[in-house]
Design a protein around this motif. Structure first.
Motif, PDB file in Angstrom:
ATOM      1  N   ARG A 164      55.467 -27.799 -33.909  1.00  0.00           N
ATOM      2  CA  ARG A 164      54.056 -27.411 -34.052  1.00  0.00           C
ATOM      3  C   ARG A 164      53.592 -26.571 -32.869  1.00  0.00           C
ATOM      4  NH1 ARG A 164      52.975 -32.204 -36.803  1.00  0.00           N
ATOM      5  NH2 ARG A 164      52.873 -33.374 -34.879  1.00  0.00           N
ATOM      6  N   THR A 165      53.957 -26.996 -31.662  1.00  0.00           N
ATOM      7  CA  THR A 165      53.517 -26.299 -30.455  1.00  0.00           C
ATOM      8  C   THR A 165      54.089 -24.891 -30.381  1.00  0.00           C
ATOM      9  OG1 THR A 165      53.320 -28.407 -29.294  1.00  0.00           O
ATOM     10  CG2 THR A 165      53.457 -26.416 -27.934  1.00  0.00           C
ATOM     11  N   VAL A 166      55.385 -24.753 -30.563  1.00  0.00           N
ATOM     12  CA  VAL A 166      56.017 -23.435 -30.476  1.00  0.00           C
ATOM     13  C   VAL A 166      55.536 -22.549 -31.617  1.00  0.00           C
ATOM     14  CG1 VAL A 166      58.222 -22.193 -30.575  1.00  0.00           C
ATOM     15  CG2 VAL A 166      58.021 -24.284 -29.200  1.00  0.00           C
ATOM     16  N   HIS A 167      55.395 -23.100 -32.810  1.00  0.00           N
ATOM     17  CA  HIS A 167      54.915 -22.329 -33.972  1.00  0.00           C
ATOM     18  C   HIS A 167      53.521 -21.774 -33.689  1.00  0.00           C
ATOM     19  CE1 HIS A 167      53.465 -21.782 -38.158  1.00  0.00           C
ATOM     20  NE2 HIS A 167      54.698 -21.342 -38.331  1.00  0.00           N
ATOM     21  N   ARG A 168      52.650 -22.616 -33.130  1.00  0.00           N
ATOM     22  CA  ARG A 168      51.289 -22.169 -32.809  1.00  0.00           C
ATOM     23  C   ARG A 168      51.297 -21.108 -31.722  1.00  0.00           C
ATOM     24  NH1 ARG A 168      48.455 -24.215 -28.953  1.00  0.00           N
ATOM     25  NH2 ARG A 168      49.521 -26.208 -29.005  1.00  0.00           N
ATOM     26  N   LEU A 169      52.066 -21.329 -30.664  1.00  0.00           N
ATOM     27  CA  LEU A 169      52.106 -20.389 -29.538  1.00  0.00           C
ATOM     28  C   LEU A 169      52.699 -19.026 -29.919  1.00  0.00           C
ATOM     29  CD1 LEU A 169      53.183 -22.774 -26.639  1.00  0.00           C
ATOM     30  CD2 LEU A 169      50.921 -21.757 -27.026  1.00  0.00           C
ATOM     31  N   THR A 170      53.585 -19.015 -30.905  1.00  0.00           N
ATOM     32  CA  THR A 170      54.208 -17.748 -31.323  1.00  0.00           C
ATOM     33  C   THR A 170      53.546 -17.172 -32.570  1.00  0.00           C
ATOM     34  OG1 THR A 170      55.887 -18.861 -32.678  1.00  0.00           O
ATOM     35  CG2 THR A 170      56.446 -18.433 -30.349  1.00  0.00           C
ATOM     36  N   ARG A 171      52.394 -17.732 -32.922  1.00  0.00           N
ATOM     37  CA  ARG A 171      51.646 -17.284 -34.104  1.00  0.00           C
ATOM     38  C   ARG A 171      52.506 -17.280 -35.360  1.00  0.00           C
ATOM     39  NH1 ARG A 171      48.817 -12.915 -30.515  1.00  0.00           N
ATOM     40  NH2 ARG A 171      47.120 -14.205 -29.755  1.00  0.00           N
ATOM     41  N   GLY A 172      53.277 -18.335 -35.530  1.00  0.00           N
ATOM     42  CA  GLY A 172      54.047 -18.521 -36.747  1.00  0.00           C
ATOM     43  C   GLY A 172      55.391 -17.826 -36.793  1.00  0.00           C
ATOM     44  N   ARG A 173      55.786 -17.194 -35.712  1.00  0.00           N
ATOM     45  CA  ARG A 173      57.052 -16.444 -35.739  1.00  0.00           C
ATOM     46  C   ARG A 173      58.268 -17.302 -35.408  1.00  0.00           C
ATOM     47  NH1 ARG A 173      53.547 -13.071 -33.145  1.00  0.00           N
ATOM     48  NH2 ARG A 173      54.512 -13.519 -31.143  1.00  0.00           N
ATOM     49  N   VAL A 174      58.089 -18.406 -34.673  1.00  0.00           N
ATOM     50  CA  VAL A 174      59.235 -19.207 -34.240  1.00  0.00           C
ATOM     51  C   VAL A 174      59.015 -20.672 -34.613  1.00  0.00           C
ATOM     52  CG1 VAL A 174      60.616 -19.965 -32.249  1.00  0.00           C
ATOM     53  CG2 VAL A 174      59.675 -17.640 -32.317  1.00  0.00           C
ATOM     54  N   LEU A 175      60.043 -21.264 -35.188  1.00  0.00           N
ATOM     55  CA  LEU A 175      60.066 -22.683 -35.517  1.00  0.00           C
ATOM     56  C   LEU A 175      61.405 -23.210 -34.989  1.00  0.00           C
ATOM     57  CD1 LEU A 175      58.392 -24.849 -37.030  1.00  0.00           C
ATOM     58  CD2 LEU A 175      59.729 -24.288 -39.052  1.00  0.00           C
TER      59      LEU A 175
END
Length: 175
Positions: free
Chosen positions: A46-57
């Motif tokens: 969730r954190t990385v997804h939010r910080l990358t605006r949906g580009r990285v999971l």
């Protein structure tokens, strides 16, 4: 039914070596992983997804993944859950979700939310927001998808063996 890209072809820098994949599958089948992973993997995703605006999971480096947003069954407030998925076909218009809950006893909350509000779900898939309709799979259709899921990610068999409940399977289709 074509399961789509398998674990070794998940988005990332390249295929995971078979030995590394087998190690991850073995570790993810353990009870210790089931105790720790639900508290670590979704938070990191969730954190990385939010910080990358949906580009990285991050978890999608091993298995294809999406982020599901669906109103809570009781609260109606948006609930955001990163999940592994099985994309179907090349058109990227349907996805299978497995409610394994890492082999823990209860159904994951997101499954109750999809049952209560199947027409209100949205997924983030490869950086795109896609409205979807959810359908719980049952009967022969469920059994066929379950066989594909076990071939796709063998640890699901260990998860099912640990719990008395029947793991829920959903098909998401673009709206």
């Amino acid at each position: 039914m074509a399961p789509g890209p398998g674990p070794a072809s998940a988005p990332g820098p390249g295929p995971a070596p078979d030995r590394a994949l087998r190690l991850v599958q073995k570790v993810s089948s353990t009870r210790a992983f089931a105790k720790v992973a639900p508290h670590v993997v979704p938070v990191l995703d969730r954190t990385v997804h939010r910080l990358t605006r949906g580009r990285v999971l991050p978890s999608a480096r091993m298995l294809p993944g999406l982020v599901l947003t669906v109103p809570g069954a009781r609260s109606g407030r948006p609930r955001v859950t990163p999940l592994a998925c099985m994309p179907e076909g090349e058109a990227e218009s349907t996805w299978i979700l497995v409610g394994s809950n890492f082999g823990r006893s209860g159904h994951p909350a997101w499954t109750a939310n999809l049952l209560a509000r199947p027409e209100e779900a949205v997924i983030s898939w490869r950086g795109r927001s896609i409205p979807v309709r959810a359908r719980l799979l049952e009967g022969a259709e469920r059994e066929e998808v379950w066989r594909v899921a076990l071939a796709f990610w063998p640890p699901y068999a260990a998860y099912q063996a640990r719990v008395e409940r029947r793991i829920r399977l959903f098909r998401l289709e673009r709206r």
